[in-house]
Write an enzyme that holds these catalytic residues in place. Structure first.
Site, PDB file in Angstrom:
ATOM      1  N   ARG A  61       1.241  -1.091  -0.436  1.00  0.00           N
ATOM      2  CA  ARG A  61       0.074  -0.338  -0.147  1.00  0.00           C
ATOM      3  C   ARG A  61       0.717   1.327   0.468  1.00  0.00           C
ATOM      4  NH1 ARG A  61      -3.379  -4.107   1.218  1.00  0.00           N
ATOM      5  NH2 ARG A  61      -1.598  -4.599   2.534  1.00  0.00           N
ATOM      6  N   THR A  62       2.057   1.561   0.920  1.00  0.00           N
ATOM      7  CA  THR A  62       2.447   2.208   0.890  1.00  0.00           C
ATOM      8  C   THR A  62       3.450   2.815  -0.327  1.00  0.00           C
ATOM      9  OG1 THR A  62       2.791   2.210   3.255  1.00  0.00           O
ATOM     10  CG2 THR A  62       4.130   4.590   2.273  1.00  0.00           C
ATOM     11  N   LYS A  90      26.451  -4.607  -1.171  1.00  0.00           N
ATOM     12  CA  LYS A  90      27.153  -5.243  -1.607  1.00  0.00           C
ATOM     13  C   LYS A  90      27.986  -4.145  -0.181  1.00  0.00           C
ATOM     14  CE  LYS A  90      27.495  -4.401  -6.922  1.00  0.00           C
ATOM     15  NZ  LYS A  90      27.709  -3.049  -7.834  1.00  0.00           N
ATOM     16  N   ARG A 112      10.985   4.136   3.385  1.00  0.00           N
ATOM     17  CA  ARG A 112      10.681   3.288   4.067  1.00  0.00           C
ATOM     18  C   ARG A 112      12.316   1.659   4.407  1.00  0.00           C
ATOM     19  NH1 ARG A 112       6.118  -0.977   4.570  1.00  0.00           N
ATOM     20  NH2 ARG A 112       4.906   0.641   5.256  1.00  0.00           N
ATOM     21  N   HIS A 140       5.238   5.748  11.280  1.00  0.00           N
ATOM     22  CA  HIS A 140       4.778   5.876  10.136  1.00  0.00           C
ATOM     23  C   HIS A 140       3.759   6.926   9.900  1.00  0.00           C
ATOM     24  CE1 HIS A 140       3.460   4.070   6.516  1.00  0.00           C
ATOM     25  NE2 HIS A 140       3.296   3.092   6.946  1.00  0.00           N
TER      26      HIS A 140
END
Ligand code: NCD
Length: 319
Positions: A61-62, A90, A112, A140
């Site tokens: 959703r986000t 890496k 995120r 959030h």
């Protein structure tokens, strides 16, 4: 003189005046997007801008709602959810990755992160606004705004509400941000329902105590449902469990069942109350609840895209 960048890092940064203005803009944005869709068009108010989505952790959703929000505003949208195939694998640091993306001249980066504080670290080195789309078990903030906007749309008010939050309150960042934000509006009070070891963390309770906001705690699911205006349900955040929580679940295998809402439970709620969930659900709300008018979690996703459109506009200096 250049103004400070408008990062979105924490629910702490929003006050009721900001929320009032944002919701008014969101209502306008909502009318616009609905009008454009009726004519099979997308908007172009932010054409020429680029939104980049950098996601170090899972999301549907986000990630998608930010992409669609920006598209409906006419922005170009880029991003990655596959950091395991990038230089992150890496060993590149978050700071260097942010500097890399900055080099290609995005307008906004939606991040995120994996750990608490990642968004703040990114903001320290970024020349463009960072939007925190979730940082581990931290916060959030855009979810808390969309949650509150959902309450405004569905209940007509964001004050004088009894908000019942249930599930994994310890690890869930949505409930942490939402408790902080909803506590800023007069008359709101909370009941937290969680199994032992999954209670709301002390830092949030301390904020509520300091602000004189009332809250109660219980482990019994059905007791408070009849008195709730909003029931905000959450899943167990299995990717972030502490050892103690894992032990608790192993010793109490019926926990999930006990914290599952079906029609029987939802019918205990007032007819005008609303059941919300940030989603994904993994069984803790049965699908039989979906057609009930109290179930707001599907509409909540739509409001999420709208509020993110309004937030993108604010971040870029449009109000
Ligand atoms: C939430 C999240 O990522 O914190 N999902 C979302 O953004 N809608 C809730 C969750 O994953 O349980």
């Amino acid at each position: 003189m250049s103004r400070p960048l408008r990062h979105i890092l924490s629910a702490d940064q929003f006050d009721p005046d900001f929320v009032t203005k944002l919701f008014a803009n969101a209502n306008r944005t909502k009318a616009n997007v609905e009008h454009e869709r009726r004519h099979h068009r997308i908007g172009n108010t932010l054409a020429g801008n680029i939104l980049y989505r950098l996601f170090y952790a899972e999301s549907t959703r986000t990630y998608e709602s930010f992409g669609f929000a920006a598209t409906h505003l006419g922005m170009s949208v880029l991003g990655t959810q596959s950091v395991q195939f990038s230089s992150v694998a890496k060993g590149e640091t978050l700071e260097d990755t942010i500097k890399t993306i900055n080099s290609y001249l995005p307008s906004i980066i939606v991040l995120r992160g994996q750990a608490v504080g990642d968004a703040a670290r990114a903001a320290d080195v970024s020349r463009v606004p960072i939007i925190n789309a979730g940082d581990g078990s931290g916060e959030h903030p855009t979810q808390s705004l969309l949650d509150l906007y959902t309450m405004r749309q569905e209940l007509g008010r964001i004050e004088d509400l009894h908000i019942v939050m249930g599930g994994d309150l310890w690890n869930g960042r949505t409930v942490r941000s939402l408790a902080k934000l909803a506590a800023k509006f007069p008359g709101n009070r909370f009941t937290f329902i969680a199994p032992p070891t999954f209670e709301m963390q002390p830092d949030i309770k301390a904020i509520l105590d300091k602000a004189g906001v009332k809250y109660a705690e219980t482990t019994k699911v059905t007791d408070v449902l009849p008195d709730a205006d909003v029931v905000y349900w959450t899943r167990v955040q299995k990717e972030r469990l502490t050892e103690t929580q894992k032990d608790y679940l192993a010793e109490h295998p019926d926990t999930h069942e006990k914290y599952t809402l079906g029609l029987k439970e939802v019918k205990l709620m007032k007819p005008g109350a609303r059941l919300m969930h940030p989603l994904p659900r993994v069984g803790e709300i049965k699908t039989e609840v979906d057609p009930d008018p109290r179930a707001a979690y599907i509409r909540q996703m739509y409001y999420g895209m709208i509020i993110r459109m309004a937030l993108i506009e604010w971040t870029l200096g449009y109000e």
